[in-house]
Design a protein around this motif. Structure first.
Motif, PDB file in Angstrom:
ATOM      1  N   PRO A  31       8.759   3.233  -1.591  1.00 25.39           N
ATOM      2  CA  PRO A  31       7.988   2.807  -2.760  1.00 25.39           C
ATOM      3  C   PRO A  31       8.098   1.332  -3.127  1.00 25.39           C
ATOM      4  N   THR A  32       9.180   0.664  -2.756  1.00 20.30           N
ATOM      5  CA  THR A  32       9.383  -0.714  -3.219  1.00 20.30           C
ATOM      6  C   THR A  32       8.618  -1.724  -2.373  1.00 20.30           C
ATOM      7  N   VAL A  33       8.938  -1.824  -1.084  1.00 17.69           N
ATOM      8  CA  VAL A  33       8.185  -2.765  -0.248  1.00 17.69           C
ATOM      9  C   VAL A  33       6.778  -2.244   0.014  1.00 17.69           C
ATOM     10  N   GLY A  34       6.570  -0.939  -0.229  1.00 21.45           N
ATOM     11  CA  GLY A  34       5.216  -0.389  -0.073  1.00 21.45           C
ATOM     12  C   GLY A  34       4.229  -1.044  -1.012  1.00 21.45           C
ATOM     13  N   ALA A  35       4.688  -1.350  -2.237  1.00 21.57           N
ATOM     14  CA  ALA A  35       3.811  -2.017  -3.200  1.00 21.57           C
ATOM     15  C   ALA A  35       3.415  -3.398  -2.703  1.00 21.57           C
ATOM     16  N   ILE A  36       4.336  -4.094  -2.067  1.00 18.83           N
ATOM     17  CA  ILE A  36       4.037  -5.413  -1.504  1.00 18.83           C
ATOM     18  C   ILE A  36       3.059  -5.273  -0.340  1.00 18.83           C
ATOM     19  N   GLY A  37       3.322  -4.296   0.528  1.00 12.58           N
ATOM     20  CA  GLY A  37       2.458  -4.069   1.681  1.00 12.58           C
ATOM     21  C   GLY A  37       1.031  -3.742   1.297  1.00 12.58           C
ATOM     22  N   GLU A  38       0.862  -2.927   0.252  1.00 11.20           N
ATOM     23  CA  GLU A  38      -0.485  -2.549  -0.173  1.00 11.20           C
ATOM     24  C   GLU A  38      -1.291  -3.762  -0.620  1.00 11.20           C
ATOM     25  N   ASP A  39      -0.637  -4.650  -1.357  1.00 12.61           N
ATOM     26  CA  ASP A  39      -1.329  -5.859  -1.821  1.00 12.61           C
ATOM     27  C   ASP A  39      -1.772  -6.726  -0.642  1.00 12.61           C
ATOM     28  N   LEU A  40      -0.866  -6.931   0.316  1.00 11.92           N
ATOM     29  CA  LEU A  40      -1.200  -7.783   1.458  1.00 11.92           C
ATOM     30  C   LEU A  40      -2.217  -7.114   2.375  1.00 11.92           C
ATOM     31  N   LYS A  41      -2.120  -5.798   2.510  1.00 10.25           N
ATOM     32  CA  LYS A  41      -3.075  -5.057   3.334  1.00 10.25           C
ATOM     33  C   LYS A  41      -4.484  -5.168   2.758  1.00 10.25           C
ATOM     34  N   SER A  42      -4.593  -5.122   1.450  1.00  9.74           N
ATOM     35  CA  SER A  42      -5.908  -5.191   0.812  1.00  9.74           C
ATOM     36  C   SER A  42      -6.583  -6.534   1.048  1.00  9.74           C
ATOM     37  N   GLU A  43      -5.788  -7.524   1.453  1.00  8.68           N
ATOM     38  CA  GLU A  43      -6.341  -8.848   1.709  1.00  8.68           C
ATOM     39  C   GLU A  43      -6.476  -9.135   3.200  1.00  8.68           C
ATOM     40  N   GLY A  44      -6.320  -8.081   4.011  1.00 17.19           N
ATOM     41  CA  GLY A  44      -6.584  -8.217   5.439  1.00 17.19           C
ATOM     42  C   GLY A  44      -5.374  -8.365   6.332  1.00 17.19           C
ATOM     43  N   ALA A  45      -4.180  -8.354   5.762  1.00 18.77           N
ATOM     44  CA  ALA A  45      -2.983  -8.481   6.596  1.00 18.77           C
ATOM     45  C   ALA A  45      -2.692  -7.162   7.321  1.00 18.77           C
ATOM     46  N   GLY A  68      10.679 -12.291   2.312  1.00 17.33           N
ATOM     47  CA  GLY A  68      10.760 -11.946   0.899  1.00 17.33           C
ATOM     48  C   GLY A  68      11.776 -10.838   0.661  1.00 17.33           C
ATOM     49  N   PHE A  69      12.825 -11.135  -0.106  1.00 20.13           N
ATOM     50  CA  PHE A  69      13.871 -10.153  -0.385  1.00 20.13           C
ATOM     51  C   PHE A  69      13.724  -9.579  -1.794  1.00 20.13           C
ATOM     52  N   VAL A  70      13.970  -8.289  -1.903  1.00 20.10           N
ATOM     53  CA  VAL A  70      14.035  -7.627  -3.196  1.00 20.10           C
ATOM     54  C   VAL A  70      15.426  -7.009  -3.322  1.00 20.10           C
ATOM     55  N   ALA A  71      16.187  -7.435  -4.328  1.00 22.06           N
ATOM     56  CA  ALA A  71      17.547  -6.931  -4.549  1.00 22.06           C
ATOM     57  C   ALA A  71      18.413  -7.090  -3.302  1.00 22.06           C
ATOM     58  N   ASP A  72      18.446  -8.298  -2.785  1.00 18.54           N
ATOM     59  CA  ASP A  72      19.234  -8.612  -1.590  1.00 18.54           C
ATOM     60  C   ASP A  72      20.726  -8.527  -1.925  1.00 18.54           C
ATOM     61  N   PRO A  73      21.507  -7.708  -1.205  1.00 19.91           N
ATOM     62  CA  PRO A  73      22.931  -7.544  -1.540  1.00 19.91           C
ATOM     63  C   PRO A  73      23.835  -8.623  -0.958  1.00 19.91           C
ATOM     64  N   ASP A  74      23.315  -9.834  -0.765  1.00 20.25           N
ATOM     65  CA  ASP A  74      24.110 -10.861  -0.076  1.00 20.25           C
ATOM     66  C   ASP A  74      25.355 -11.276  -0.855  1.00 20.25           C
ATOM     67  N   VAL A 124       7.347 -11.920  -5.154  1.00 21.88           N
ATOM     68  CA  VAL A 124       7.580 -11.846  -3.721  1.00 21.88           C
ATOM     69  C   VAL A 124       6.268 -11.682  -2.972  1.00 21.88           C
ATOM     70  N   THR A 125       5.395 -10.814  -3.498  1.00 21.04           N
ATOM     71  CA  THR A 125       4.076 -10.628  -2.885  1.00 21.04           C
ATOM     72  C   THR A 125       3.294 -11.933  -2.851  1.00 21.04           C
ATOM     73  N   ASP A 126       3.279 -12.659  -3.962  1.00 18.62           N
ATOM     74  CA  ASP A 126       2.547 -13.916  -4.021  1.00 18.62           C
ATOM     75  C   ASP A 126       3.117 -14.938  -3.038  1.00 18.62           C
ATOM     76  N   PHE A 127       4.428 -14.958  -2.927  1.00 17.64           N
ATOM     77  CA  PHE A 127       5.073 -15.888  -1.999  1.00 17.64           C
ATOM     78  C   PHE A 127       4.666 -15.579  -0.555  1.00 17.64           C
ATOM     79  N   LEU A 128       4.736 -14.312  -0.173  1.00 14.86           N
ATOM     80  CA  LEU A 128       4.396 -13.941   1.203  1.00 14.86           C
ATOM     81  C   LEU A 128       2.910 -14.141   1.482  1.00 14.86           C
ATOM     82  N   ARG A 129       2.078 -13.929   0.482  1.00 16.72           N
ATOM     83  CA  ARG A 129       0.644 -14.149   0.655  1.00 16.72           C
ATOM     84  C   ARG A 129       0.371 -15.604   1.060  1.00 16.72           C
TER      85      ARG A 129
END
Length: 238
Positions: free
Chosen positions: A22-36, A155-161, A230-235
């Protein structure tokens, strides 16, 4: 875009594509809708057993839970539970290693087949660690410079570094990397506080900010805004 889901997230998570979670899926959906072209890494994504109550699915899970809750038990009980915690840690390590090896192979194949394509990577929690581990291994290959040139964004979300000390990113990727961490997320923003203990331990609940990234119920002032960042950055990196 290659997305790597976090610990325990289901491989099949409607409405997103297989293996996103569910988390990176939201990012993927946005980028997919723009042709990625988007792809979710099909690795195990072992859950973080010590932070979850037992479900009855296995003795290991119950023993780890006992260890996590143990306060005044005998030394024998502590030793027994610690051995089971070690077994869980090995399983978690296998999940990280398996995900890293899959991601390495996928990136190597994609770069070989299409050297000029742009690849962006995004990972949530354990997924961020998988990405770090994979890139660290790839940086030792003879064709690392070619691979690095193809990786245009991370793009990292909650990176445990800061909590678990995964590998540092190879040099040269810093300006292509962005991430988000909620201020009260104990995984990416330690040390632990009383609020962390109440909301996140000994059992993770929806009140724990680590589980609230990208959820529809999260107010715009909370981590969902960061996921959009993160989505905007990767876009922009595609």
């Amino acid at each position: 875009m290659i997305g790597v889901r976090g610990s325990g997230e289901p491989a099949l998570q409607a409405p997103y594509d297989t293996n996103f979670g569910p988390t990176v899926g939201a990012i993927g959906e946005d980028l997919k809708s723009e042709g990625a072209l988007v792809y979710g890494l099909p690795y195990e994504a072992a859950k973080v057993a010590p932070f979850e109550a037992p479900t009855g699915q296995g003795e290991l899970e119950a023993q780890v839970w006992k260890y996590w809750r143990l306060a005044d038990g005998s030394r024998a009980q502590a030793a027994e539970a610690a051995r089971n915690l070690t077994a869980w840690a090995l399983r978690f390590g296998d999940s990280l290693r398996g995900g890293s090896e899959q991601l390495q192979g996928d990136i190597i194949t994609r770069v070989a087949q299409c050297p000029n394509q742009k690849i962006v990577l995004t990972g949530y929690s354990q997924g961020a660690w998988v990405i770090r581990k994979a890139l660290d291994a790839l940086s030792h290959l003879p064709n690392w410079n070619q691979i690095k040139d193809s990786i245009s964004g991370i793009g990292f979300v909650a990176d445990p570094d800061h909590l678990l000390a995964p590998p540092e990113l190879p040099k040269g990727l810093e300006d292509r990397t962005s991430g988000v961490c909620a201020p009260d997320d104990p995984v990416c923003n330690p040390p632990f506080t009383a609020a962390h203990s109440e909301r996140c331990f000994p059992e993770l609940t929806i009140l724990c900010s680590h589980l609230r990234y990208g959820t529809e119920s999260t107010p715009q002032t909370e981590p969902k805004t960061g996921v959009q960042a993160v989505t905007d950055f990767l876009r922009k990196r595609l």
